[in-house]
Design an enzyme around this catalytic site. Structure first.
Site, PDB file in Angstrom:
ATOM      1  N   SER A  25       1.329  -2.333   8.893  1.00 29.58           N
ATOM      2  CA  SER A  25       1.412  -1.347   8.039  1.00 29.58           C
ATOM      3  C   SER A  25      -0.417  -1.143   7.655  1.00 29.58           C
ATOM      4  CB  SER A  25       1.841  -1.540   6.717  1.00 29.58           C
ATOM      5  OG  SER A  25       3.231  -1.310   6.770  1.00 29.58           O
ATOM      6  N   HIS A  32      -2.412  -2.180   2.780  1.00 31.27           N
ATOM      7  CA  HIS A  32      -2.240  -0.796   3.024  1.00 31.27           C
ATOM      8  C   HIS A  32      -3.930  -0.382   2.610  1.00 31.27           C
ATOM      9  CE1 HIS A  32       1.865   0.294   3.200  1.00 31.27           C
ATOM     10  NE2 HIS A  32       1.710  -0.660   3.603  1.00 31.27           N
TER      11      HIS A  32
END
Length: 300
Positions: free
Chosen positions: A203, A250
């Site tokens: 991610s 993230h």
């Protein structure tokens, strides 16, 4: 269709005609020579040129001296599959997923971004020192479940090919890896010092691709609404499920990808390679600094 072989004089009394022989086919005599180097060429070796014929060696040498075509941002233009690196990354992620999910789950702990220092002097994983920092890279290829890898690989397939074609394979791979490392480094720094952190997944790297895509849209003056909407949705999901999703990775990947993307796409043409390389190196150096800060805050 090969050109007809020039007419040779008829040998007299078994004597050879005296014509030169082709270097590639010594048994063949020929009266034609290469227009570039002057060496003899037989009909099989003749390559038509604007004037006369050339030998295969000269044709190949001329092709090698031709400058390779480059993308708008300096990458070497791929002549074949423009999404080769994206496909390889997806394949590696799937291979590691099969290994860690169905062969031996212990490999999740060995490859994941594990950080654990519950007591002074007791450290595990990333917290154990530089010999464990390989996890900054390997954790990008480990996933926890089918839904996790399916969503990440779908996002990689959507974002990857476009960036790979405009940046070139090497720059795209550097963007992906450095953004992923930066995301994992920020995750390590901001993790609670007395708690076990187990972070896996691509991610952070994919958020880096999302940030670079936003820069690409900006450079090409493409309407930003679609990429902004995608970014907002992903951030809302990230912080809404913060107990399940590592928002630190993230955010770190997004910031790193945006910075690297800007360095690659806004670099002046005269010093493009230097600026692009320094930008990626600077982000990598900052990531190392985050890891060192994370180590310093752990109980001794």
């Amino acid at each position: 269709m090969l050109p007809e072989e020039p007419v040779r004089p008829t040998p007299v009394d078994g004597q050879e005609s005296g014509l030169p022989r082709c270097p590639r086919h010594p048994e063949r005599e020929t009266g034609v020579s290469c227009a570039r180097c002057g060496r003899p060429v037989c009909p099989e070796c003749m390559v038509p040129a604007s004037v006369g014929f050339q030998c295969p060696d000269c044709v190949r040498g001329a092709a090698e001296r031709q400058p390779r075509q480059r993308t708008a941002f300096g990458g070497i233009l791929a002549l074949g599959d423009g999404a080769l690196v994206t496909k390889v990354l997806i394949g590696l992620n799937l291979l590691v997923f099969l290994l860690t999910e169905y062969v031996s789950r212990q490999w999740q702990v060995r490859l994941g971004l594990v950080s654990w220092a519950p007591l002074p002097g007791l450290r595990f994983g990333m917290a154990d020192g530089p010999q464990e920092w390989y996890r900054l890279v390997t954790a990008m290829f480990v996933h926890g479940g089918l839904l996790h890898i399916a969503t990440n690989m779908f996002s990689l397939w959507v974002l990857g090919p476009q960036l790979e074609r405009v940046l070139g394979r090497v720059r795209f791979l550097g963007l992906y890896l450095v953004a992923g490392i930066a995301g994992n480094a920020l995750s390590f720094l901001l993790s609670p010092p007395h708690a076990q952190l187990f972070t896996v997944g691509a991610s952070g790297a994919i958020f880096g691709l999302l940030g670079a895509t936003a820069v690409l849209f900006r450079v090409n003056r493409v309407p930003m609404q679609p990429v902004i909407a995608l970014l907002v949705v992903n951030l809302v999901i990230t912080f809404s499920l913060s107990s399940m999703i590592d928002w630190r990775a993230h955010v770190g990947g997004l910031v790193a990808g945006t910075v690297i993307g800007a360095g690659m796409m806004y670099a002046p043409r005269a010093h493009r390679n230097l600026v692009q390389g320094l930008t990626a190196a600077a982000v990598l150096a900052v990531s190392l600094g985050l890891v060192l800060l994370g180590m310093a805050r752990l109980p001794g």
